[in-house]
Enzyme design. Structure first.
Site, PDB file in Angstrom:
ATOM      1  N   LYS B 103      48.477  17.838  31.335  1.00  8.91           N
ATOM      2  CA  LYS B 103      49.337  18.553  32.285  1.00  8.91           C
ATOM      3  C   LYS B 103      48.745  18.361  33.676  1.00  8.91           C
ATOM      4  O   LYS B 103      47.583  18.703  33.919  1.00  8.91           O
ATOM      5  CB  LYS B 103      49.390  20.040  31.938  1.00  8.91           C
ATOM      6  CG  LYS B 103      50.283  20.806  32.892  1.00  8.91           C
ATOM      7  CD  LYS B 103      50.249  22.294  32.606  1.00  8.91           C
ATOM      8  CE  LYS B 103      50.948  23.024  33.734  1.00  8.91           C
ATOM      9  NZ  LYS B 103      50.394  24.364  33.928  1.00  8.91           N
ATOM     10  N   GLY B 164      50.857  33.356  38.186  1.00 10.65           N
ATOM     11  CA  GLY B 164      50.209  34.648  37.992  1.00 10.65           C
ATOM     12  C   GLY B 164      50.955  35.819  38.610  1.00 10.65           C
ATOM     13  O   GLY B 164      50.514  36.957  38.533  1.00 10.65           O
ATOM     14  N   ALA B 190      54.833  28.996  34.997  1.00 14.89           N
ATOM     15  CA  ALA B 190      54.335  29.877  36.061  1.00 14.89           C
ATOM     16  C   ALA B 190      55.360  30.903  36.522  1.00 14.89           C
ATOM     17  O   ALA B 190      56.490  30.562  36.862  1.00 14.89           O
ATOM     18  CB  ALA B 190      53.842  29.094  37.281  1.00 14.89           C
ATOM     19  N   GLY B 191      54.939  32.127  36.544  1.00 17.02           N
ATOM     20  CA  GLY B 191      55.717  33.199  37.142  1.00 17.02           C
ATOM     21  C   GLY B 191      56.538  34.028  36.167  1.00 17.02           C
ATOM     22  O   GLY B 191      57.108  35.041  36.549  1.00 17.02           O
ATOM     23  N   ASN B 212      51.320  32.759  30.435  1.00 17.90           N
ATOM     24  CA  ASN B 212      49.962  33.175  30.118  1.00 17.90           C
ATOM     25  C   ASN B 212      49.733  34.602  30.607  1.00 17.90           C
ATOM     26  O   ASN B 212      49.531  35.515  29.812  1.00 17.90           O
ATOM     27  CB  ASN B 212      48.942  32.218  30.755  1.00 17.90           C
ATOM     28  CG  ASN B 212      47.520  32.680  30.532  1.00 17.90           C
ATOM     29  OD1 ASN B 212      47.083  33.655  31.132  1.00 17.90           O
ATOM     30  ND2 ASN B 212      46.795  32.010  29.655  1.00 17.90           N
TER      31      ASN B 212
END
Lengths: 416, 263
Positions: B103, B164, B190-191, B212
Site C-alpha cells: 500500500k 484518524g 481513512a476517515g 482502523n
C-alpha cells in the site's frame, strides 16, 4: 522560595573563581547575547520575531472562564484558545482538559507509547548555565567516551531490547566535535533503529552531515524563550546567543533532519509564557516545513550535583499537566515526550492523557550503563547532568505500560 | 445481480488477481494485539495493513508476529515523503518476506497526513513494473485516479476524510465519481468513523472499506469489529440489490406525468 543557582566548586583556581564571580555579579563582563560568534550560521527567518511578539502580548491573567469554555468547545484550538488553556482561568478545568486531550491523543496515536533511552557520550561543557550540572564551573567528574567505550554502552543498552536512542553530549565543540558525534551516530546505527541527537546547536551543513551519519531527529531545549531571563542564566559560552539556539530546529530541517523537538526548561521563567512559546515555535515551523515531524518535551528543573536547592519553583504537577493538556489540544498531531525527571506515578498517568513517548533505563551519567543495568561496580563513570526521578528499567517500563492497557512500541521508524 | 440469487461465496473482492471474501481491511494506524484479533475474528478481515516501519523491529513485539496465518499482509510505506522513499520501503518489505502486496502512502504533511497524489503515481508506476500488487492511498481526484490506473495500480484507495478523524464521507461526491469512472476496485481508506459510514460507502458501490481508528478507539473493540462487519455486508447487499429510487418531489409517480400521451 527562589532557586539558589550559584555554587563555588572547591577545585576552581583563583583566576577561574574570579572570572566566575565577575560573570555572576557584573553583567558588563558577559558577552553580548545578540552577537553571533565566529562560525555561527545566520539564516533568514522571521519565526523568532513572530514567537516573541505573540509571547510578549500573551497576558495569562486576561483570560476568563468563558474563554476557556470556548477553547474546549472549539473544533480545533486557535492560538488564542491555546493561550486561554494555558491561563490560570483554565486551572479549574483540568479534568475536562485532560479528557479532551486524552481523546485527541487516542485519535492521533491510538494506545501506543514509544520508548527510548538517552545515551550521554560526553559531559564536557564550555558554557556557564547556572542551573545545569554540566556547567563548566561545576565540580564534577568529566568524561568523554572513546569509540570502544561508546560501543560497549550501546551494546549494553541494545541488549536490554531498546531500539531508539537519543545521543547527548555536553556543549563543548572542542571536546565533542562534529566528527566525534558523527562517529557515534554511525556506531549507533549498528545497534539501534532510530537515532536522535541532543547536542549543542550546529550549522545546517553540520546537521546534514550528522543526518548522513544516521541521525534523523534533533532535540534542542531553548531553556527559556524569555530573552532577558535567558541572558541572566547563560553567562558564558556559545549558548549565550539566544537567537542561534532558537534557529537550531530550522537549521536542522534545512539540513535534512526528519523531525525536531522543542522545549523550554520549565521553572526558569514564567512557565505559562515559556510553554506558549515552545508550542508556538513548533506550530510555526510545522507550517513552514509541513513534512517535518515535531515533538515537544516538558522538562522541569531538577537538582544537580553540588546543588540540591534547584527545583521547579512554581511549576507543580498540576500546572505541568495543564501545560501538557494544552499542548495536546493545540497540536493534536505532535509527539509529547515526558522524561525521567518526572516520577513514575506522574508518567504512568500522563501517558493516558497526552504523552506519547517516555524514556526508560535512563542514566544521565557517562559510561555507566553496564553498572546501572547489571549492578556491576563502576568508579570510572562521568557525573550526571541532573538527578532523575523515575529509574525504571526498560523491562519494568514495558510491563507497567502494558498493565495500563497501552501498547509499548520500541520502533516506529524506517530509514529511507 | 438483480434477478439472480445472491450467493455471498461468489461475491469476491479481487485485487491483483487474488480473491477475498471479506470487504473489510484493517488499517495500520493504531495498533494493538487485541485489535488485530478483533479484526480477524469478529470483523472477518482477510487483509491486514502493517506499517513496515513498525514491523521492522528486532524484538518480540513486532506486529508481524501477531498476524494469523492465512491473512494477507499489506505492508504500507508510511514514513515515505516521496516516490523514491516509498519504492525503497516497498522493496525492503519484499526482502523481509512480506509478499508482493504494498500500500503506497506518501505524505509530505505531518499534521493532516494527506497523501501526495503526484508522488504516489510515480511510485505506483515503478513498483507495478517490478511486479508488486500496488494499492495506492490517494486524495480522490479523478485525473490522479486515471493516472494510477495507467501506472498499473491494482485498486484505488481514496480517503473519505482526514486520517484518524473518524469524520466519515467528507469526500463522498468525489468518491462517487471514482466509482463511476474507474474500473479498478475502489477501497475507501481513512476517515470512516462509524459502521453507518462504512455502510453508506458500500451502498454507493465502493468495493471495500479500510478502517482502523474507529475500531481501535471504540469502548468495546470486538463489538465494534462485529458492527463493522455487519455494516459492510449490509451496504454491499444494498448496492447489489439496487437501491430503491429516492423520490425528491411529491409522491411516487404511480400516475405517470406522460400518461396522457396517446400514441
Amino acid at each position: 522560595m527562589d532557586n539558589e543557582f550559584f555554587v563555588d566548586g572547591a577545585h576552581l583556581s583563583e583566576s577561574a573563581l574570579k572570572k566566575k564571580h565577575m560573570l555572576e555579579n557584573n553583567p558588563a563582563m558577559r558577552d553580548d547575547p545578540d552577537e553571533f560568534k565566529a562560525g555561527m550560521e545566520k539564516i533568514s527567518s522571521d519565526v523568532s520575531l513572530l514567537v516573541l511578539k505573540e509571547m510578549d502580548s500573551f497576558d495569562p491573567l486576561s483570560y476568563t472562564e468563558k474563554d476557556v469554555r470556548a477553547a474546549l468547545a472549539a473544533r480545533s484550538a486557535s492560538v488564542e484558545d491555546f493561550k486561554a488553556l494555558l491561563s490560570p482561568a483554565a486551572e479549574p478545568f483540568l479534568e475536562e482538559m485532560a479528557r479532551k486531550a486524552s481523546a485527541l491523543t487516542a485519535d492521533h496515536f491510538g494506545n501506543t507509547v514509544y520508548l527510548f533511552t538517552p545515551l550521554y557520550i560526553a559531559n564536557y561543557c564550555d558554557n556557564y548555565c547556572v542551573y545545569c550540572g554540566f556547567n563548566c564551573y561545576n565540580d564534577i567528574h568529566r568524561l568523554r567516551l572513546d569509540y570502544s567505550q561508546m560501543e560497549k554502552e550501546m551494546s549494553v543498552i541494545a541488549a536490554s531490547g531498546m531500539e531508539e536512542i537519543l545521543i547527548l553530549t555536553g556543549e563543548s565543540r572542542k571536546m565533542s566535535d562534529i566528527k566525534y558525534i558523527g562517529e557515534a551516530c554511525k556506531l549507533a546505527k549498528k545497534y539501534f533503529k532510530n537515532i536522535g541527537l541532543e547536542i549543542y546547536p550546529v550549522n545546517s551543513d553540520e546537521y546534514a552531515y550528522l543526518n548522513e551519519c544516521g541521525a534523523d531527529y534533533v532535540t534542542v531545549f531553548q531553556e527559556t524563550y524569555d530573552k532577558s531571563r535567558y541572558s541572566d542564566l547563560h553567562l558564558l559560552g556559545h549558548k549565550r546567543v539566544w537567537q542561534y539556539r532558537f534557529d537550531a530546529q530550522e537549521r536542522a530541517l534545512k539540513g535534512g533532519m526528519r523531525g525536531v523537538a522543542f522545549s523550554a526548561l520549565l521553572g526558569l521563567a514564567d512557565a505559562r509564557k515559556d510553554a506558549f512559546a515552545t508550542a508556538y515555535h513548533a506550530y510555526l515551523l510545522q507550517r513552514k516545513y509541513p513534512h517535518a515531524e515535531i515533538s515537544l518535551s516538558c522538562p522541569r528543573l531538577r537538582p544537580i550535583i553540588n546543588n540540591d536547592k534547584i527545583s521547579p519553583v512554581g511549576v507543580g504537577e498540576k500546572q505541568l499537566c495543564q501545560i501538557l493538556c494544552a499542548y495536546r489540544i493545540f497540536l493534536p498531531f505532535a509527539g509529547i515526550t515526558v522524561s525521567s525527571r518526572e516520577s513514575a506515578q506522574f508518567r504512568n498517568g500522563i501517558v493516558k492523557i497526552a504523552a506519547t513517548k517516555v524514556s526508560a533505563g535512563v542514566s544521565t551519567g557517562i559510561g555507566d550503563h553496564e553498572s546501572k543495568y547489571s549492578g556491576k561496580e563502576n568508579k570510572e563513570g562521568g557525573d550526571e547532568q541532573f538527578e532523575i526521578n523515575d529509574a525504571r528499567s526498560l523491562k519494568k517500563m514495558y510491563e507497567d505500560i502494558s498493565e495500563e492497557g497501552l501498547q509499548p512500541v520500541l520502533n516506529d521508524y524506517i530509514d529511507v | 445481480m438483480s434477478g439472480k440469487e445472491y450467493n455471498p461465496s461468489e461475491d469476491k473482492l479481487v485485487i491483483g488477481g487474488k480473491e477475498f471474501s471479506s470487504r473489510f481491511i484493517l488499517g495500520s494506524g493504531k495498533y494493538s494485539i487485541k485489535l488485530i484479533d478483533a479484526a480477524v475474528r469478529c470483523a472477518g478481515a482477510e487483509i491486514i495493513t502493517v506499517a513496515l516501519r513498525r514491523a521492522n523491529t528486532k524484538e518480540s513485539e513486532s506486529i508481524l508476529d501477531y498476524i494469523p496465518k492465512g491473512v494477507t499482509l499489506l505492508p504500507n510505506t508510511s514514513g515515505a515523503r516521496n516516490a523514491a522513499e516509498a519504492v525503497r520501503i516497498a522493496r525492503l518489505s519484499r526482502e523481509l518476506g512480506c509478499g508482493d502486496f504494498v500500500k503506497i502512502e506518501i505524505m509530505r504533511d505531518s499534521k493532516y497526513l494527506l497523501p501526495d497524489n503526484l508522488e504516489t503515481i510515480k511510485a505506483t508506476e515503478t513498483l507495478a513494473k517490478e511486479g508488486f500488487i500496488v494499492m495506492p492511498y490517494m486524495y480522490p481526484d479523478l485525473m490522479a485516479a486515471r493516472d494510477l490506473v495507467s501506472a498499473g495500480a491494482a485498486c484505488v484507495m481514496p480517503l473519505a476524510s482526514p486520517i484518524g478523524s473518524n469524520k466519515g464521507l467528507a469526500t463522498k461526491d468525489f468518491i462517487q465519481i471514482l466509482i463511476d469512472e474507474i474500473d479498478l476496485p475502489i477501497i475507501v481508506d481513512a476517515g470512516i468513523g462509524r459502521p453507518s459510514q462504512a455502510c453508506e460507502a458500500m451502498e454507493m458501490g465502493v468495493d471495500a472499506i479500510m478502517a482502523n481508528t474507529a475500531i481501535a478507539t471504540a469502548g468495546n473493540i470486538t463489538l465494534m469489529a462485529e458492527a463493522f462487519k455487519q455494516a459492510i455486508e449490509a451496504g454491499r447487499k444494498a448496492y447489489l440489490s439496487g437501491l430503491g429510487r429516492v423520490i425528491n418531489r411529491g409522491a411516487s409517480a404511480s400516475d405517470p406525468l406522460t400518461g396522457f400521451l396517446r400514441d
